[in-house]
Design a protein around this motif. Structure first.
Motif, short mmCIF file in Angstrom:
data_model
loop_
_atom_site.label_atom_id
_atom_site.label_comp_id
_atom_site.label_asym_id
_atom_site.label_seq_id
_atom_site.Cartn_x
_atom_site.Cartn_y
_atom_site.Cartn_z
N ARG A 690 32.38 42.07 41.70
CA ARG A 690 31.89 40.92 40.92
C ARG A 690 32.91 40.50 39.87
O ARG A 690 33.12 39.30 39.64
N ALA A 691 33.53 41.46 39.22
CA ALA A 691 34.55 41.11 38.23
C ALA A 691 35.73 40.39 38.89
O ALA A 691 36.27 39.41 38.35
N LEU A 697 37.59 32.79 40.14
CA LEU A 697 37.12 31.45 39.79
C LEU A 697 37.92 30.84 38.65
O LEU A 697 37.87 29.62 38.44
N ARG A 698 38.64 31.67 37.89
CA ARG A 698 39.51 31.17 36.81
C ARG A 698 40.94 30.99 37.30
O ARG A 698 41.86 30.79 36.52
N ASP A 699 41.16 31.07 38.62
CA ASP A 699 42.50 30.91 39.20
C ASP A 699 43.48 31.96 38.69
O ASP A 699 44.69 31.71 38.60
N LEU A 700 42.97 33.14 38.36
CA LEU A 700 43.83 34.23 37.92
C LEU A 700 44.26 35.05 39.13
O LEU A 700 43.43 35.48 39.94
N GLU A 751 29.52 34.37 46.10
CA GLU A 751 29.98 34.01 47.43
C GLU A 751 30.01 32.48 47.60
O GLU A 751 30.99 31.92 48.10
N TYR A 752 28.96 31.83 47.13
CA TYR A 752 28.93 30.37 47.21
C TYR A 752 29.99 29.74 46.32
O TYR A 752 30.71 28.82 46.72
N ARG A 753 30.10 30.23 45.09
CA ARG A 753 31.04 29.65 44.13
C ARG A 753 32.48 29.79 44.62
O ARG A 753 33.29 28.86 44.49
N ILE A 754 32.83 30.96 45.14
CA ILE A 754 34.21 31.19 45.60
C ILE A 754 34.51 30.33 46.82
O ILE A 754 35.60 29.75 46.95
N ALA A 755 33.57 30.20 47.75
CA ALA A 755 33.78 29.34 48.93
C ALA A 755 34.00 27.90 48.51
O ALA A 755 34.88 27.20 49.02
#
Length: 870
Positions: A690-691, A697-700, A751-755
């Motif tokens: 999860r981390a 999502l922050r493009d890191l 999962e949805y957010r990353i996709a």
């Protein structure tokens, strides 16, 4: 006119289907015939005096057309020269240009009166050069002769300044070699060694000695037969390629774009060989042509300048005697052949003297070198050759002017024929920017800068290591040879090491020197690979590195070679060097070599020393008994891998966790484009996964991740990340922490957010990567405590999330994650155990890990592909 256009179009299309070398001459002839016909048609249709009209203008081919080397997709440049006060009208130009444009040509037609053209030529050097390349096609020939005579008169007045300015233009293009893009995507016109350099040679001959044909330059001593043949071959090669590039790009660019190189290689029929793609064979030939033209160009300009000095009135300049048969004149070594023995050792000695005294070679000396270069073919074991070669490498300046000349003249490959197979060799990716021969030179140059103190301020630790190396000769030689094994295609370091003993014997190295050189070449990837793919707290890995390096001296040399190698590979490799803890690995292996294998007592002493330092830092927060209890719940790996300051920070974070209602504590810092994220929580299933998703999502770009679990269930996650490229400010860490809390509370679907995030990035123009099947390796031999899982795959958004989620689903615990990226390919290495705290040894579970990962990484069909699982 329609019939003319249709006829020209048919003939042009026929030529477009012709892939032979004769296509260029056929096309040039078609253009000439078309222009002559259209010009005559214009004369016949105009209601003017035909004789007067013909006498008032002439058509001249310019640019590539003027040189007689033009493809059917290249722009056609035409100049109509008119007599002063002639009746020519602008609209008449359309009668010539329009039918050609309708036939498919890109026509650039310009007109100008003789007087104005000459005025412009005096003020505009580039225009003056373009007029020199002009070639009569049609119209009145006396008008063209008049223009030619005027240009020759202008040359007589300003010959020296014209030659100097032309040479400066050649030298100014050398700056392109400092831009990585010019190596990854060479410009066939502007790059050093491109068409403009060939054109400058031709123009230099014209300005200096009225020579209009390269063959005639042989008789003046400016070029030799072999060089002229090579230039003509290169010019044909480049021109044919320009035609194909125009077809692919839809415009007149001369840049070999990275994404087009593979298509061109296949289209031209280049074939793959073991370990190499067709595009790599294609680009190797291109780089060989570019390098070859650069070598010819450098020799040409030296000969030209020296020949002009030799024809100048005698002055009182006296040559300075240096040693028997050698003197210095005009900053160059002058050789007397009757006094200087023509042996292999003396030939190499010339270059050592040039490097030591910062001198060039006169034309006579260069001719002597050229005529006697074959003596190096039989120089195996010559002690003088060995001595002078090593002295040359050590004495040359960091930019290697003499070593490069030694290589460019073919002398290095005479001594070391194995260099010939890697000359111009490239890897088709944006990580390895330079062909191998250039990478060798740049690696050697970086080593010399390091030893010369260039990095004393920016890299003080490396400079201290360099200061411990009393004799840098062998590591310098290793820099010059370290990738010589790339001709094998795979396992190039080990293959290069196998080649070294025979090379060393030929160079006359001692057995000890040979062994050291072989070690450096064979193991030049050891430190970078170990630091990027293994846990620095892995005592077995450290012991293996110590076993391979054997001595602190060899370890130091290997560290310096690793640094120079990465610095000389390209910007992406330099970023990897900054991201990889290779210096920390060097320090630990060095300590191991000096102190020997750590005993249990030595480990206990180190932990006690750490405990005492931590106690001083947290005395205001916890008591001594509490600290002892804290240490008892920590694994030795954590205590041995963490500096005391970091441990103290983690204790303070845990104190906050215990005295608050929060489920996790999050701290982040940024510096020099990197972010260090520390997360501490009571044990939560899938916390690492999860981390990793939140950071994605922050493009890191996650470089490494470590997981430590105390016996009381408190989990510590430590991430090192690279900030988004071009980012000027740190991410919103508070927002990231809040998102993490939402995930833990079931209010946010990762999962949805990353996709969705991946889809959004794809829409905004990400370049698709070349598909390479993923590879999964599971190693239960290298570590007694952990199973080591290696995942080689294509980089993508959410990759670490996908892998860690899959392992969590299979009840596999991750203790260390190391992420290494080379452009679009990654090697992720995980130190794992089963859910019961043991190594993962169950064959059924191992098989399922492999199949599950391949399924999620490459798709449903890949999980049945056994090749990806070996």
């Amino acid at each position: 006119m329609q019939n003319i256009s249709e006829s020209l179009k048919r003939q042009r299309e026929q030529i477009l289907q012709d892939g032979s070398e004769e296509m260029l001459s056929r096309h040039t002839s078609l253009l000439e015939i078309a222009i002559i016909s259209l010009y005559n048609r214009l004369v016949n249709t105009l209601k003017v005096d035909a004789a007067e009209f013909r006498a008032s203008g002439a058509v001249i081919a310019m640019g590539a057309f003027g040189r007689g080397m033009i493809g059917p997709r290249q722009p056609v440049s035409i100049l109509v020269v008119t007599a002063d006060g002639s009746p020519w009208k602008e609209s008449w130009m359309d009668e010539i240009a329009d039918p050609m444009k309708e036939a498919g040509w890109d026509v650039d037609l310009e007109t100008g009166e003789m007087g104005r053209l000459l005025e412009r030529a005096q003020d505009d050097f580039r225009f003056f050069l373009s007029l020199l390349e002009g070639r009569y096609i049609s119209g009145t020939r006396p008008l063209v002769d008049q223009l030619d005579d005027a240009l020759e008169a202008l040359i007589e007045q300003r010959r020296d300044s014209f030659l100097a300015e032309l040479h400066r233009s050649v030298q100014s293009r050398d700056a392109l070699l400092h831009t990585p893009e010019s190596w990854l995507e060479p410009d066939l016109m502007k790059n050093p060694g491109g068409l403009m350099d060939i054109g400058a040679i031709r123009l230099g001959c014209r300005i200096a000695s009225h020579i209009r044909c390269l063959d005639d330059a042989i008789f003046q001593g400016y070029l030799n037969r072999q060089e002229v043949d090579f230039l003509q071959q290169a010019e044909k090669k480049y021109t044919r390629l320009l035609n194909l590039i125009c077809a692919l790009s839809g415009n007149s660019t001369s840049v070999l774009r990275f994404e087009d190189q593979e298509l061109l290689g296949n289209q031209l029929g280049y074939s793959a060989r073991v370990g190499f793609l067709p595009v790599e064979a294609f680009m190797q030939e291109i780089h060989r042509f570019l390098h070859g033209v650069v070598c010819v160009s450098q020799e040409f300009w030296e000969r030209l300048q020296e020949s002009r000095r030799d024809t100048a009135p005698e002055d009182d300049y006296q040559a300075d005697a240096m040693e028997m048969g050698l003197s210095a004149k005009y900053g160059k070594i002058q050789l007397q052949s009757e006094l200087y023995p023509a042996t292999a050792g003396h030939l190499v000695h010339l270059f050592y003297i040039a490097a030591k005294e910062n001198l060039g070679f006169t034309n006579i000396t260069r001719q002597w070198i050229y005529h006697h270069r074959n003596v190096l073919d039989t120089a195996a074991g010559d002690s003088m050759v060995r001595q002078e070669l090593l002295r040359l490498i050590c004495a040359d300046a960091p930019d290697l002017p003499v070593v490069r000349r030694f290589y460019n003249l073919g002398l290095a490959t005479s001594l070391i024929p194995e260099l010939a197979s890697v000359h111009g060799l490239v890897q088709h990716d944006a990580f390895h920017l330079y062909p191998v021969h250039e990478h060798h030179m740049r690696t050697l140059a970086e080593l010399k800068r390091l030893f010369a103190g260039f990095y004393d301020e920016s890299e003080p630790e490396l400079s201290r290591i360099a200061g411990r190396v009393e004799d840098p000769t062998l590591v310098l030689l290793a820099g010059f040879l370290h990738d010589i094994g790339k001709s094998a295609g795979r396992d190039h370091a080990l293959h290069g090491g196998e080649m070294i003993p025979s090379i060393a014997r030929r160079l006359g190295l001692s057995l000890e020197e040979s062994d050291t050189l072989q070690f450096l070449v064979a193991q030049h990837l050891l430190l970078m690979d170990s630091a990027s793919l293994r846990d620095l707290a892995d005592e077995e890995m450290l012991a293996q590195c110590a076993l391979i390096t054997k001595t602190p001296r060899q370890l130091d040399m290997l560290m310096l070679l690793s640094f120079a190698d990465m610095l000389a590979t390209g910007p992406r490799a330099q970023q990897k060097l900054r991201d990889t803890p290779v210096l920390a690995l060097h320090e630990r292996v060095y300590h191991l070599l000096e102190k020997g294998e750590p005993s249990p007592q030595a480990i206990a002493d180190r932990i006690e020393q750490v405990r005492m330092q931590v106690e001083q830092e947290v005395a205001d927060l916890v008591s001594k008994p509490q600290l002892e209890n804290y240490f008892e719940q920590l694994a030795p790996r954590y205590l041995l891998s963490m500096p005391p300051g970091a441990i103290a920070k983690h204790i303070r974070m845990e104190w906050r966790l215990q005295h608050s209602q929060e489920s996790l504590i999050w701290e982040a810092t940024t510096s020099d484009g990197l972010a260090n994220v520390t997360l501490l929580s009571r044990e939560i299933p899938g916390l690492l996964t999860r981390a990793a998703g939140i950071l994605t999502l922050r493009d890191l770009n996650i470089i490494s991740a470590q997981v430590f679990t105390k016996r009381d269930g408190v989990v510590l996650l430590i991430f090192q990340c690279r900030l988004p490229e071009g980012s000027l400010q740190a991410p919103d860490w508070q927002s990231a922490k809040e998102d993490m809390q939402r995930v833990l509370e079931g209010k946010m679907s990762l999962e949805y957010r990353i996709a969705a995030h991946a889809a959004k990035r794809g829409v905004h123009g990400q370049t698709p990567s070349r598909t390479v099947p993923s590879k999964i390796l599971i190693d239960n031999e290298s570590s007694q405590i952990y199973t080591i899982l290696e995942v080689y795959t294509t980089d993508r958004v959410g990759l670490l999330y996908t892998i860690t989620w899959t392992l969590w689903d299979l009840q596999v615990r991750i203790y260390v994650a190391k992420i290494t990226t080379k452009i679009d390919q990654v090697a992720d290495v995980f130190y794992i155990k089963s859910n019961t705290g043991e190594k993962v040894t169950d064959p059924e579970q191992i098989e399922e890990i492999k199949r599950a990962l391949l399924f999620w990484l490459d798709g449903p069909e890949s999980s049945d592909n056994a090749d990806g699982m070996d």
